[in-house]
Design an enzyme around this catalytic site. Structure first.
Site, short mmCIF file in Angstrom:
data_model
loop_
_atom_site.label_atom_id
_atom_site.label_comp_id
_atom_site.label_asym_id
_atom_site.label_seq_id
_atom_site.Cartn_x
_atom_site.Cartn_y
_atom_site.Cartn_z
N ARG A 32 0.80 -1.22 0.00
CA ARG A 32 0.00 0.00 0.00
C ARG A 32 0.84 1.28 0.00
O ARG A 32 0.74 2.08 -0.91
CB ARG A 32 -0.94 0.02 1.21
CG ARG A 32 -1.89 1.21 1.20
CD ARG A 32 -2.74 1.29 2.45
NE ARG A 32 -3.52 0.10 2.65
CZ ARG A 32 -4.30 -0.12 3.71
NH1 ARG A 32 -4.36 0.81 4.67
NH2 ARG A 32 -4.99 -1.23 3.83
N HIS A 78 -7.51 -3.87 -8.24
CA HIS A 78 -7.36 -3.16 -6.96
C HIS A 78 -8.72 -3.03 -6.27
O HIS A 78 -9.43 -2.04 -6.44
CB HIS A 78 -6.77 -1.76 -7.22
CG HIS A 78 -6.17 -1.11 -6.01
ND1 HIS A 78 -4.99 -1.54 -5.45
CD2 HIS A 78 -6.59 -0.04 -5.26
CE1 HIS A 78 -4.70 -0.77 -4.41
NE2 HIS A 78 -5.66 0.14 -4.27
N TYR A 122 -16.19 13.61 -14.93
CA TYR A 122 -16.00 14.79 -15.78
C TYR A 122 -14.65 14.81 -16.48
O TYR A 122 -14.51 15.41 -17.54
CB TYR A 122 -16.14 16.07 -14.95
CG TYR A 122 -17.50 16.24 -14.33
CD1 TYR A 122 -18.66 16.29 -15.10
CD2 TYR A 122 -17.62 16.36 -12.95
CE1 TYR A 122 -19.90 16.44 -14.53
CE2 TYR A 122 -18.87 16.52 -12.36
CZ TYR A 122 -20.01 16.56 -13.15
OH TYR A 122 -21.23 16.71 -12.57
#
Length: 833
Positions: A32, A78, A122
């Site tokens: 991580r 993931h 977006y």
């Protein structure tokens, strides 16, 4: 242990917690928070690049919605929150965070002002061109592939990473017990250092730093401290100073402007501008008229407009010291090396990177060799088949099916199964002389490539040449000029008080009870002088008109000195009490302030004279009273008293360049002694001084005065008698003697000296006597004639009704100008004990 006939296990809680936390720690360290030393990526970053490449979302194709990329990563590789994936994707596109961004984005991807990016529905994203180098040759078995979380696809454990990405783009992260902070570097410099290390495996750090002098931040700026950079490159830890790139520009009207064009790495620009304006609004620094963010498409620009006459260099130094225009950057270069978190230096990393590239190129070469050999085998079979084409065709036509044809070719002409399969699949148009020539050319080319591949695999020198050649090509395509300037030494910042404090005239008051304050001249002039906010039993020790740039020293009866810059003294109206010194300084129960002094500057000549009740006197250079860093919370010992019942009774500032003066010491029993200041040695603060006057066992020194030859002495006794005498009546002699008796000894209720003061012979003002009650009694000098050395003076205080005299001093002079415009002005001379 396991209980009989039960699936319940009895285990020690400590062992369970240790085991589970160990697994958790291992997971977040490796999977991580920390980057791999080989490709410089955390798992989520690696999965984003791999998934986008697998999906064909590369730089040479159109942009795709970020949400699609995030979905692919989350669904296939993931299984965590989409926000964490999107944040990682966005960060890899921010050119103010990464030196070589790995993602290109359309739309709002955040800003240096800390603005968040637009939602992933977006924005659009694709891999940057340089990301191709991170993924180059991944399809040639160069890296290990493992199953994903649901065993449906394979993902790489590391990317080939043909660029030294760990140092080029840096890293930051926090895991269990480990954190990492790796700065960004210049790609061309890292490649040059790598090439040099390939040729010189035993290269020194100093030599490598000729190629990599330090970090190269995408935001530019200036790094100071080469020694710390070297320490960081050697040990993995270090701290350097990073400051903004600034310039002082001249404006019209005689004003100046500080222009900032580059700021330190990861500093929030909007917060920086706000901080500067907060300092201006709160008047923490004088001279700033406005601070504006003028950043546009042409680049970053912050304009700090100054007032006319402002010290531009001084203001800049203050801002560097008190804002993020200058920061300390801490190296903590930790990465996963061979499955373990390791703190790495420059050479360690470059060696790891070079070894990894050798491994990648070796695996790629072995893959290409196997592929070329397999093709060579096929080409040899096709050429042989074309040389006996008629027999081959006859054999194939006589066969029952494709499989039978392959078997017949193998048995009849000694082709291999792979060659026979290729011959059967051969298209008719290939049966031409042209294609025979092409096959022969391909055969020669394959033999040449195979020979080269074998040479690379067998010769380390040849392998190194390939790596260096490819690195030089990468540098040629992607190198960019250094953006961060490096300076060898850290510049020491000194800030003049005039920069931080407005130069204003104020009134300063220090009271006997320990209250201190400063008031504006407007408040003072609008109030009656006696309406000073003090209690009835309190009175001022110091009242003076001064500047906020001046310095206040307060001396206690136990030999301590308390320092305050005048601008740090509580600002209060003249009618208010102010703050008590005990709010910041802890004093003993019976300790009190006995004298106060205001000076314009700390760096001045002169000395402080102090005397104690047991007859000691000392002289210390004023320079020794310069305050330390902890002056706000603790006093400084200025006089080491010889006995527990001794107290400091006098403090004076002595200017050796002023009029010639001598010292007068008078004891309670009425013995007076005058001696030269030169008889006092100059000693440090923590000393007890020397003997001023030789006292009897039951006698004590009441005060010490600095006088000129023509001065008068004004004395007050415990019975309320006032006496004026010439200072010259005391013959100038040596110190440490008994002195001369200056009172007439009475057998019954004899007079004792309560206090005395020296004043000029032409002084016509009033003297103020303060009693134990306290009562304040004025005495006009003109009303009293000079007494002889043996007289006891005249009574001015009724001790039964007014109390016993304890202090005599000059009265504060207040004058009212006739000018109507300033009818409330009051002029005050400095008053000290």
């Amino acid at each position: 242990m396991t209980m009989p006939d039960s699936k319940i296990e009895v285990m020690n809680l400590e062992a369970i917690m240790g085991d589970r936390f160990g697994r958790y720690s291992k997971s977040i360290i490796q999977e991580r928070a920390l980057p791999d030393i080989r490709d410089g990526l955390k798992p989520v970053q690696r999965r984003i690049l791999f998934a986008m490449n697998k999906d064909g979302n590369t730089y040479d194709k159109g942009f795709r919605k970020s949400a699609k990329s995030v979905g692919n990563v989350m669904g296939n590789f993931h299984p965590h929150g989409d926000s964490s994936i999107y944040e990682a994707l966005v960060r890899m596109s921010q050119d103010w965070k990464l030196r070589a961004p790995l993602i290109e984005m359309h739309g709002n991807n955040g800003s240096m002002d800390g603005d968040p990016p637009a939602a992933m529905r977006y924005t659009e994203a694709r891999l940057a061109q340089i990301s191709g180098l991170m993924l180059a040759d991944i399809d040639k078995e160069t890296v290990e592939m493992t199953w994903n979380f649901d065993d449906t696809e394979k993902e790489p454990t590391v990317l080939p990473a043909r660029i030294p990405n760990l140092f080029v783009n840096g890293a930051t992260g926090i895991s269990a017990g480990y954190a990492t902070e790796i700065p960004t570097h210049n790609l061309g410099e890292m490649i040059d250092a790598s090439i040099y290390l390939i040729d010189h495996p035993n290269a020194s750090l100093d030599k490598l730093m000729e190629f990599v002098p330090g970090p190269d931040f995408p935001t530019g700026g200036i790094i100071q401290g080469v020694k710390e950079i070297k320490k960081a490159y050697e040990t993995g830890r270090g701290r350097v100073v990073v400051r903004a790139k600034t310039a002082i520009e001249d404006l019209r009207g005689g004003r100046q402007q500080i222009t900032v064009t580059e700021i330190p790495y990861e500093v929030n620009k909007a917060q920086l501008v706000k901080r500067i304006n907060d300092l201006r609004i709160n008047k923490k620094v004088e001279g700033i008229a406005d601070a504006r963010d003028e950043t546009d498409r042409n680049g970053l620009r912050i304009a700090i407009e100054l007032k006319r006459g402002a010290n531009a260099t001084g203001v800049l130094n203050y801002l560097l010291k008190n804002t993020d225009l200058q920061i300390n950057y801490n190296f903590n270069m930790v990465a996963i090396d061979d499955q373990r978190p390791m703190r790495v230096g420059l050479k360690h990393y470059l060696a790891s990177y070079v070894d990894f590239q050798k491994e990648i190129v070796t695996k790629r070469t072995r893959f290409d060799l196997n592929k070329a050999q397999a093709r060579l085998h096929i080409v040899e079979g096709l050429i042989k088949a074309l040389s006996i084409l008629d027999q081959v065709i006859k054999t194939i036509r006589a066969s029952k099916n494709r499989r039978d044809a392959q078997d017949n070719l193998v048995s009849a002409y000694q082709f291999t199964q792979r060659q026979a399969e290729a011959i059967v699949a051969l298209q008719l148009y290939r049966l031409t002389n042209t294609d025979v020539t092409a096959l022969e050319n391909e055969l020669a080319n394959l033999n040449e490539r195979i020979a080269k591949f074998k040479q690379i695999l067998l010769d380390d020198h040849e392998l190194a040449l390939v790596i260096k050649q490819e690195l030089r090509a990468i540098k040629k395509s992607f190198d960019s000029p250094r953006q961060t300037q490096i300076e060898s030494e850290v510049q020491k910042l000194t800030v003049d008080t005039k920069i931080t404090v407005a130069n204003e005239e104020v009134m300063v008051l220090v009271s006997h009870a320990g209250y201190i304050k400063r008031s504006s001249m407007r408040s003072f002039n609008a109030s009656d002088f006696s309406d000073n906010g003090l209690r009835e039993d309190d009175y001022p020790l110091l009242v003076t008109k001064t500047s906020t740039l001046s310095h206040l020293f307060m001396f206690t009866n136990q030999g301590n000195v308390i320092y305050r810059p005048v601008h740090e003294v509580m600002d209060a109206k003249w009618k208010e009490t102010g703050e008590h010194i005990s709010q910041t300084i802890g004093l003993a129960d019976d300790e009190e302030i006995i004298a106060a002094l205001v000076v314009d500057q700390l760096e001045q000549a002169g000395s402080i004279l102090m005397a104690s009740s047991d007859g000691q006197v000392k002289q210390s250079a004023f320079a020794d009273f310069k305050p330390g860093s902890r002056y706000k919370s603790r006093p400084t010992l200025a006089f080491k008293l010889k006995s527990s019942d001794a107290r400091v009774v006098a403090v004076h500032y002595y200017d050796p360049l002023g009029p010639k003066q001598s010292l007068v010491a008078i004891s309670k029993a009425g013995y007076g002694l005058r001696f030269a200041v030169d008889e006092l040695p100059v000693t440090g603060l923590r000393t007890s001084g020397v003997r001023a006057i030789n006292l009897k066992d039951d006698d004590q020194l009441v005060d010490l005065a600095l006088v000129e030859e023509s001065d008068h002495l004004a004395l007050i006794t415990q019975r309320g008698a006032f006496k004026e005498m010439l200072a010259s009546d005391l013959e100038l002699g040596a110190r440490a003697r008994r002195g001369n008796l200056i009172l007439y000894k009475l057998k019954k209720n004899p007079h004792e000296i309560a206090d005395f003061i020296g004043h000029a012979a032409d002084y016509q003002g009033a003297l103020e006597i303060i009693t134990s009650r306290p009562v304040f009694q004025d005495v006009l000098v003109a009303d009293h004639h000079l007494g002889t050395a043996k007289s006891n003076g005249t009574f001015v205080i009724d001790t039964d009704t007014q109390g016993v005299p304890v202090l005599i001093r000059k009265k504060i002079i207040i004058s009212q100008p006739n000018d109507d415009e300033h009818e409330n002005d009051q002029s005050v001379e400095q008053l000290t004990l």
